[in-house]
Write an enzyme that holds these catalytic residues in place. Structure first.
Site, mmCIF file in Angstrom:
data_model
loop_
_atom_site.group_PDB
_atom_site.id
_atom_site.type_symbol
_atom_site.label_atom_id
_atom_site.label_comp_id
_atom_site.label_asym_id
_atom_site.label_seq_id
_atom_site.Cartn_x
_atom_site.Cartn_y
_atom_site.Cartn_z
ATOM 1 N N ARG A 53 -21.467 -1.996 96.510
ATOM 2 C CA ARG A 53 -21.403 -3.183 95.652
ATOM 3 C C ARG A 53 -20.469 -2.966 94.470
ATOM 4 O O ARG A 53 -20.202 -3.891 93.731
ATOM 5 C CB ARG A 53 -22.784 -3.523 95.079
ATOM 6 C CG ARG A 53 -23.765 -4.110 96.079
ATOM 7 C CD ARG A 53 -23.405 -5.535 96.446
ATOM 8 N NE ARG A 53 -24.461 -6.496 96.230
ATOM 9 C CZ ARG A 53 -25.442 -6.751 97.089
ATOM 10 N NH1 ARG A 53 -25.534 -6.104 98.222
ATOM 11 N NH2 ARG A 53 -26.335 -7.680 96.806
ATOM 12 N N ARG A 74 -26.502 -13.408 90.563
ATOM 13 C CA ARG A 74 -26.021 -12.642 91.736
ATOM 14 C C ARG A 74 -24.553 -12.950 92.003
ATOM 15 O O ARG A 74 -23.776 -12.053 92.346
ATOM 16 C CB ARG A 74 -26.872 -12.972 92.968
ATOM 17 C CG ARG A 74 -28.246 -12.304 92.909
ATOM 18 C CD ARG A 74 -29.250 -12.959 93.837
ATOM 19 N NE ARG A 74 -28.940 -12.804 95.234
ATOM 20 C CZ ARG A 74 -29.428 -13.599 96.195
ATOM 21 N NH1 ARG A 74 -30.244 -14.593 95.888
ATOM 22 N NH2 ARG A 74 -29.107 -13.399 97.435
ATOM 23 N N ARG A 129 -36.898 -15.932 100.108
ATOM 24 C CA ARG A 129 -36.656 -14.770 99.251
ATOM 25 C C ARG A 129 -36.912 -15.151 97.795
ATOM 26 O O ARG A 129 -36.479 -16.213 97.357
ATOM 27 C CB ARG A 129 -35.214 -14.286 99.422
ATOM 28 C CG ARG A 129 -35.069 -13.352 100.597
ATOM 29 C CD ARG A 129 -33.640 -13.006 100.871
ATOM 30 N NE ARG A 129 -32.900 -12.484 99.724
ATOM 31 C CZ ARG A 129 -31.694 -11.942 99.818
ATOM 32 N NH1 ARG A 129 -31.106 -11.848 101.007
ATOM 33 N NH2 ARG A 129 -31.069 -11.500 98.754
ATOM 34 N N LYS A 170 -23.546 -12.494 106.023
ATOM 35 C CA LYS A 170 -23.433 -11.084 106.419
ATOM 36 C C LYS A 170 -24.617 -10.645 107.290
ATOM 37 O O LYS A 170 -24.428 -10.021 108.327
ATOM 38 C CB LYS A 170 -23.349 -10.176 105.176
ATOM 39 C CG LYS A 170 -22.180 -10.506 104.250
ATOM 40 C CD LYS A 170 -22.119 -9.555 103.075
ATOM 41 C CE LYS A 170 -23.346 -9.568 102.183
ATOM 42 N NZ LYS A 170 -23.600 -10.871 101.519
ATOM 43 N N ARG A 222 -32.050 -21.216 102.861
ATOM 44 C CA ARG A 222 -32.419 -20.032 103.674
ATOM 45 C C ARG A 222 -33.929 -19.822 103.732
ATOM 46 O O ARG A 222 -34.623 -19.894 102.731
ATOM 47 C CB ARG A 222 -31.750 -18.797 103.070
ATOM 48 C CG ARG A 222 -32.221 -17.476 103.684
ATOM 49 C CD ARG A 222 -31.268 -16.340 103.446
ATOM 50 N NE ARG A 222 -30.973 -16.074 102.065
ATOM 51 C CZ ARG A 222 -30.021 -15.205 101.659
ATOM 52 N NH1 ARG A 222 -29.294 -14.557 102.548
ATOM 53 N NH2 ARG A 222 -29.809 -15.017 100.384
HETATM 54 P P1 ADP Z 1 -26.075 -12.987 103.489
HETATM 55 O O1 ADP Z 1 -26.697 -11.873 104.297
HETATM 56 O O2 ADP Z 1 -24.585 -12.813 103.325
HETATM 57 O O3 ADP Z 1 -26.754 -13.216 102.167
HETATM 58 P P2 ADP Z 1 -27.261 -14.763 105.516
HETATM 59 O O4 ADP Z 1 -26.798 -14.177 106.815
HETATM 60 O O5 ADP Z 1 -28.668 -14.535 105.131
HETATM 61 O O6 ADP Z 1 -26.231 -14.329 104.315
HETATM 62 O O7 ADP Z 1 -26.935 -16.317 105.563
HETATM 63 C C1 ADP Z 1 -27.290 -17.171 104.475
HETATM 64 C C2 ADP Z 1 -27.848 -18.473 105.023
HETATM 65 O O8 ADP Z 1 -26.779 -19.228 105.626
HETATM 66 C C3 ADP Z 1 -28.922 -18.315 106.099
HETATM 67 O O9 ADP Z 1 -29.897 -19.337 105.921
HETATM 68 C C4 ADP Z 1 -28.177 -18.498 107.431
HETATM 69 O O10 ADP Z 1 -29.004 -19.072 108.431
HETATM 70 C C5 ADP Z 1 -27.042 -19.457 107.022
HETATM 71 N N1 ADP Z 1 -25.773 -19.158 107.705
HETATM 72 C C6 ADP Z 1 -25.262 -17.949 108.016
HETATM 73 N N2 ADP Z 1 -24.041 -18.082 108.596
HETATM 74 C C7 ADP Z 1 -23.783 -19.417 108.648
HETATM 75 C C8 ADP Z 1 -22.673 -20.218 109.132
HETATM 76 N N3 ADP Z 1 -21.581 -19.641 109.681
HETATM 77 N N4 ADP Z 1 -22.767 -21.554 109.022
HETATM 78 C C9 ADP Z 1 -23.859 -22.143 108.451
HETATM 79 N N5 ADP Z 1 -24.935 -21.464 107.992
HETATM 80 C C10 ADP Z 1 -24.888 -20.120 108.069
HETATM 81 P P1 AMP Z 2 -28.821 -8.589 99.229
HETATM 82 O O1 AMP Z 2 -29.957 -8.583 100.219
HETATM 83 O O2 AMP Z 2 -27.644 -7.790 99.711
HETATM 84 O O3 AMP Z 2 -28.465 -10.000 98.790
HETATM 85 O O4 AMP Z 2 -29.350 -7.822 97.943
HETATM 86 C C1 AMP Z 2 -30.466 -8.284 97.199
HETATM 87 C C2 AMP Z 2 -30.557 -7.513 95.887
HETATM 88 O O5 AMP Z 2 -30.788 -6.114 96.156
HETATM 89 C C3 AMP Z 2 -29.288 -7.535 95.018
HETATM 90 O O6 AMP Z 2 -29.233 -8.685 94.192
HETATM 91 C C4 AMP Z 2 -29.460 -6.234 94.198
HETATM 92 O O7 AMP Z 2 -30.394 -6.388 93.151
HETATM 93 C C5 AMP Z 2 -30.086 -5.287 95.236
HETATM 94 N N1 AMP Z 2 -29.054 -4.528 95.988
HETATM 95 C C6 AMP Z 2 -28.781 -4.617 97.318
HETATM 96 N N2 AMP Z 2 -27.796 -3.783 97.659
HETATM 97 C C7 AMP Z 2 -27.417 -3.139 96.522
HETATM 98 C C8 AMP Z 2 -26.429 -2.171 96.199
HETATM 99 N N3 AMP Z 2 -25.604 -1.670 97.142
HETATM 100 N N4 AMP Z 2 -26.327 -1.753 94.907
HETATM 101 C C9 AMP Z 2 -27.144 -2.219 93.955
HETATM 102 N N5 AMP Z 2 -28.084 -3.163 94.178
HETATM 103 C C10 AMP Z 2 -28.246 -3.608 95.447
#
Ligand code: ADP
Ligand code: AMP
Length: 220
Positions: free
Chosen positions: A89, A173, A162, A14, A128
């Site tokens: 969420r 999660r 992270r 995302k 990541r």
């Molecule tokens: P989210 O925001 O949904 O948690 P991220 O955008 O941070 O996901 O992506 C998670 C990990 O996967 C990152 O390390 C990113 O570089 C990698 N990634 C994202 N999209 C793809 C894809 N289409 N194919 C392979 N790796 C990806």
């Molecule tokens: P994310 O970056 O979206 O993976 O979120 C990381 C963490 O932030 C989650 O595991 C939750 O603890 C908190 N968080 C992010 N967005 C929300 C939301 N909309 N509602 C509640 N907790 C959130």
């Protein structure tokens, strides 16, 4: 103008796609996770409250995230559209969000539901890392920096992981995600806003698909 929501499990891409789409459409991304991580880093009151929830992979209380969105959505840069990543969420957040938007004469036009198999998610999350300076996101299995040790975007040599990208937090999660996502999907499906995205595909393939959908909206 297009107001977009990204739904999907952690690691489904995302954030990666939000930054591409935001650049293409010249609209901002609002990521509640990003905002909360900054609050934690700054040791603010919100950050202190959110930290334990985030570190255990649980949701931060609704009123905290709703307030974050409420304060951000009326900013002038959101007038021509926005992408919300990581919010709502749960169904309560979705309903509060709809009411909030309605009260300022706006609505959501598109909800993308990112779908990725769980074993791929685990690999994406465990690989990541991001640039400490500009936040650009990389992956040790799928997306390395072009020049080893230097960010493609800002050339910084400082990277970070992270704290919630560890095995036990990831498990909770994913559990939290599965508990509320079906209800959210049904909610947006019922309102004819939902587009399923095969987010296992490559980054450019997924962005192409997102663009294909949003280009059907006026002024995109
Ligand atoms: P989210 O925001 O949904 O948690 P991220 O955008 O941070 O996901 O992506 C998670 C990990 O996967 C990152 O390390 C990113 O570089 C990698 N990634 C994202 N999209 C793809 C894809 N289409 N194919 C392979 N790796 C990806
Ligand atoms: P994310 O970056 O979206 O993976 O979120 C990381 C963490 O932030 C989650 O595991 C939750 O603890 C908190 N968080 C992010 N967005 C929300 C939301 N909309 N509602 C509640 N907790 C959130």
């Amino acid at each position: 103008m297009v107001n977009v929501i990204f739904l999907g499990p952690p690691g489904s891409g995302k954030g990666t796609q939000a930054s591409i789409l935001a650049q293409e459409l010249k609209i901002p991304t609002i990521s509640t996770g990003e905002v909360l991580r900054k609050e934690v880093e700054n040791q603010s009151e919100i950050g202190k409250l959110a930290k334990s929830y985030m570190n255990s992979g649980e949701l931060v209380p609704d009123e905290v995230v709703v307030n974050i969105i409420k304060n951000r959505i009326t900013d002038s840069d959101c007038q021509n559209g926005f992408i919300v990543d990581g919010f709502p969420r749960n169904i309560n957040q979705a309903i509060v969000f709809d009411n909030m938007l309605q009260s300022i004469g706006k609505k959501i036009e598109v909800v993308f539901n990112f779908e990725v198999d769980e074993n791929i998610l685990i690999k994406r999350i465990s690989g990541r890392f991001s640039c400490k300076s500009c936040g650009a996101v990389y992956n040790r299995y799928f997306k390395l920096t072009a020049k080893e040790g230097f960010c493609d975007n800002c050339q910084s040599d400082q990277f970070e992981n992270r704290v919630d990208d560890n095995e036990s937090t990831v498990k909770s999660r994913l559990r939290v995600y599965h508990n509320s996502n079906i209800e959210l999907v049904r909610y947006y499906e019922k309102n004819n806003l939902l587009y399923s995205i095969d987010a296992v595909k490559s980054v450019p393939f997924v962005s192409g698909r997102l663009m294909e959908v949003v280009k059907n909206f006026p002024k995109v």
